[in-house]
Design a protein around this motif. Sequence first.
Motif, PDB file in Angstrom:
ATOM      1  N   ASN A 207       0.835  -1.196   0.000  1.00 27.44           N
ATOM      2  CA  ASN A 207       0.000   0.000   0.000  1.00 27.44           C
ATOM      3  C   ASN A 207       0.869   1.246   0.000  1.00 27.44           C
ATOM      4  O   ASN A 207       0.608   2.192  -0.733  1.00 27.44           O
ATOM      5  CB  ASN A 207      -0.935  -0.004   1.211  1.00 27.44           C
ATOM      6  CG  ASN A 207      -1.907   1.129   1.190  1.00 27.44           C
ATOM      7  OD1 ASN A 207      -2.287   1.620   0.140  1.00 27.44           O
ATOM      8  ND2 ASN A 207      -2.320   1.561   2.362  1.00 27.44           N
TER       9      ASN A 207
ATOM     10  N   VAL B   1      -8.237   3.790  -4.628  1.00 30.20           N
ATOM     11  CA  VAL B   1      -8.597   2.387  -4.439  1.00 30.20           C
ATOM     12  C   VAL B   1      -7.343   1.572  -4.188  1.00 30.20           C
ATOM     13  O   VAL B   1      -6.418   1.547  -5.000  1.00 30.20           O
ATOM     14  CB  VAL B   1      -9.349   1.818  -5.658  1.00 30.20           C
ATOM     15  CG1 VAL B   1      -9.632   0.333  -5.477  1.00 30.20           C
ATOM     16  CG2 VAL B   1     -10.639   2.587  -5.903  1.00 30.20           C
TER      17      VAL B   1
ATOM     18  N   LYS C  15      -5.743  -1.973  -4.080  1.00 26.07           N
ATOM     19  CA  LYS C  15      -6.014  -3.260  -4.725  1.00 26.07           C
ATOM     20  C   LYS C  15      -4.872  -4.207  -4.419  1.00 26.07           C
ATOM     21  O   LYS C  15      -3.701  -3.866  -4.563  1.00 26.07           O
ATOM     22  CB  LYS C  15      -6.142  -3.083  -6.240  1.00 26.07           C
ATOM     23  CG  LYS C  15      -6.404  -4.381  -6.984  1.00 26.07           C
ATOM     24  CD  LYS C  15      -6.549  -4.121  -8.472  1.00 26.07           C
ATOM     25  CE  LYS C  15      -6.818  -5.415  -9.228  1.00 26.07           C
ATOM     26  NZ  LYS C  15      -6.940  -5.168 -10.669  1.00 26.07           N
ATOM     27  N   TYR C  16      -5.251  -5.407  -3.991  1.00 23.91           N
ATOM     28  CA  TYR C  16      -4.264  -6.437  -3.713  1.00 23.91           C
ATOM     29  C   TYR C  16      -4.778  -7.739  -4.306  1.00 23.91           C
ATOM     30  O   TYR C  16      -5.896  -8.157  -4.008  1.00 23.91           O
ATOM     31  CB  TYR C  16      -4.030  -6.585  -2.210  1.00 23.91           C
ATOM     32  CG  TYR C  16      -2.953  -7.571  -1.874  1.00 23.91           C
ATOM     33  CD1 TYR C  16      -1.613  -7.249  -2.070  1.00 23.91           C
ATOM     34  CD2 TYR C  16      -3.266  -8.826  -1.375  1.00 23.91           C
ATOM     35  CE1 TYR C  16      -0.615  -8.167  -1.769  1.00 23.91           C
ATOM     36  CE2 TYR C  16      -2.268  -9.740  -1.071  1.00 23.91           C
ATOM     37  CZ  TYR C  16      -0.954  -9.407  -1.272  1.00 23.91           C
ATOM     38  OH  TYR C  16       0.033 -10.312  -0.976  1.00 23.91           O
ATOM     39  N   THR C  17      -3.978  -8.371  -5.151  1.00 22.33           N
ATOM     40  CA  THR C  17      -4.394  -9.580  -5.859  1.00 22.33           C
ATOM     41  C   THR C  17      -3.524 -10.763  -5.438  1.00 22.33           C
ATOM     42  O   THR C  17      -2.310 -10.631  -5.320  1.00 22.33           O
ATOM     43  CB  THR C  17      -4.283  -9.370  -7.380  1.00 22.33           C
ATOM     44  OG1 THR C  17      -5.080  -8.243  -7.746  1.00 22.33           O
ATOM     45  CG2 THR C  17      -4.750 -10.596  -8.140  1.00 22.33           C
TER      46      THR C  17
ATOM     47  N   SER D 214     -18.863  -8.737  -1.372  1.00 19.36           N
ATOM     48  CA  SER D 214     -18.542  -7.533  -0.631  1.00 19.36           C
ATOM     49  C   SER D 214     -18.831  -7.734   0.846  1.00 19.36           C
ATOM     50  O   SER D 214     -19.748  -8.467   1.213  1.00 19.36           O
ATOM     51  CB  SER D 214     -19.372  -6.365  -1.174  1.00 19.36           C
ATOM     52  OG  SER D 214     -19.017  -5.170  -0.531  1.00 19.36           O
TER      53      SER D 214
ATOM     54  N   SER E 203     -14.580  -4.972  -1.334  1.00 17.68           N
ATOM     55  CA  SER E 203     -15.089  -5.887  -2.350  1.00 17.68           C
ATOM     56  C   SER E 203     -13.980  -6.838  -2.752  1.00 17.68           C
ATOM     57  O   SER E 203     -12.812  -6.461  -2.793  1.00 17.68           O
ATOM     58  CB  SER E 203     -15.576  -5.116  -3.577  1.00 17.68           C
ATOM     59  OG  SER E 203     -16.675  -4.309  -3.234  1.00 17.68           O
TER      60      SER E 203
ATOM     61  N   THR F 107      -7.890 -13.676  -7.000  1.00 14.11           N
ATOM     62  CA  THR F 107      -8.843 -12.836  -6.276  1.00 14.11           C
ATOM     63  C   THR F 107      -8.179 -11.527  -5.900  1.00 14.11           C
ATOM     64  O   THR F 107      -7.056 -11.501  -5.401  1.00 14.11           O
ATOM     65  CB  THR F 107      -9.357 -13.552  -5.016  1.00 14.11           C
ATOM     66  OG1 THR F 107      -9.978 -14.782  -5.421  1.00 14.11           O
ATOM     67  CG2 THR F 107     -10.363 -12.707  -4.266  1.00 14.11           C
ATOM     68  N   SER F 108      -8.902 -10.444  -6.152  1.00 13.76           N
ATOM     69  CA  SER F 108      -8.433  -9.109  -5.795  1.00 13.76           C
ATOM     70  C   SER F 108      -9.313  -8.541  -4.701  1.00 13.76           C
ATOM     71  O   SER F 108     -10.539  -8.606  -4.779  1.00 13.76           O
ATOM     72  CB  SER F 108      -8.493  -8.167  -7.006  1.00 13.76           C
ATOM     73  OG  SER F 108      -7.634  -8.608  -8.023  1.00 13.76           O
TER      74      SER F 108
ATOM     75  N   LEU G 273     -10.450  -5.108  -3.030  1.00 12.24           N
ATOM     76  CA  LEU G 273     -10.562  -3.705  -3.419  1.00 12.24           C
ATOM     77  C   LEU G 273     -11.121  -2.921  -2.242  1.00 12.24           C
ATOM     78  O   LEU G 273     -12.173  -3.264  -1.699  1.00 12.24           O
ATOM     79  CB  LEU G 273     -11.491  -3.564  -4.623  1.00 12.24           C
ATOM     80  CG  LEU G 273     -11.142  -4.435  -5.834  1.00 12.24           C
ATOM     81  CD1 LEU G 273     -12.285  -4.421  -6.849  1.00 12.24           C
ATOM     82  CD2 LEU G 273      -9.841  -3.981  -6.457  1.00 12.24           C
TER      83      LEU G 273
END
Length: 145
Positions: free
Chosen positions: A13, A24, A26-28, A82, A110, A118-119, A121
Amino acid sequence: MLRKCLVFMLLINASLASAANDAVFKYTVNKSMDLVYADVYKGLENAGFYVVFEADIGANISRFAEKWGDNYNRNQLESIRSMVFCNGWYANAVSNADPDMLALCPLRMSLVEKAGKTSALFARPSVIASGSAAKPLLEKIESEV
């Protein structure tokens, strides 16, 4: 393992501060929604955030597949879920610093699965709080999440 993952997410981050979409996070991960969702849920609750509502958005909109035709799920997402969550202590502290920032309460995350990845958000509250007396507190909340 989850704690290490969350620490890693926080480090990432910090490095994403110059990303194109700072609002936003985002971590995948290369895992299915079922595995990630349960870990995120537990992680939030272990950090003192309580999930107050869960929505299976993908299942809900799948009912419209026929009606929407070619416009349905054009990104071929496999799952959309979510979580809505809150921490009462933080909500009170935000209301004390800047009642207008209660627009952020409760928070939400989410999760989206595509091609087995999988991300997570998360709308970063600190971006919305720019110029608010609650910004330092919201940065702390953000880092906790």
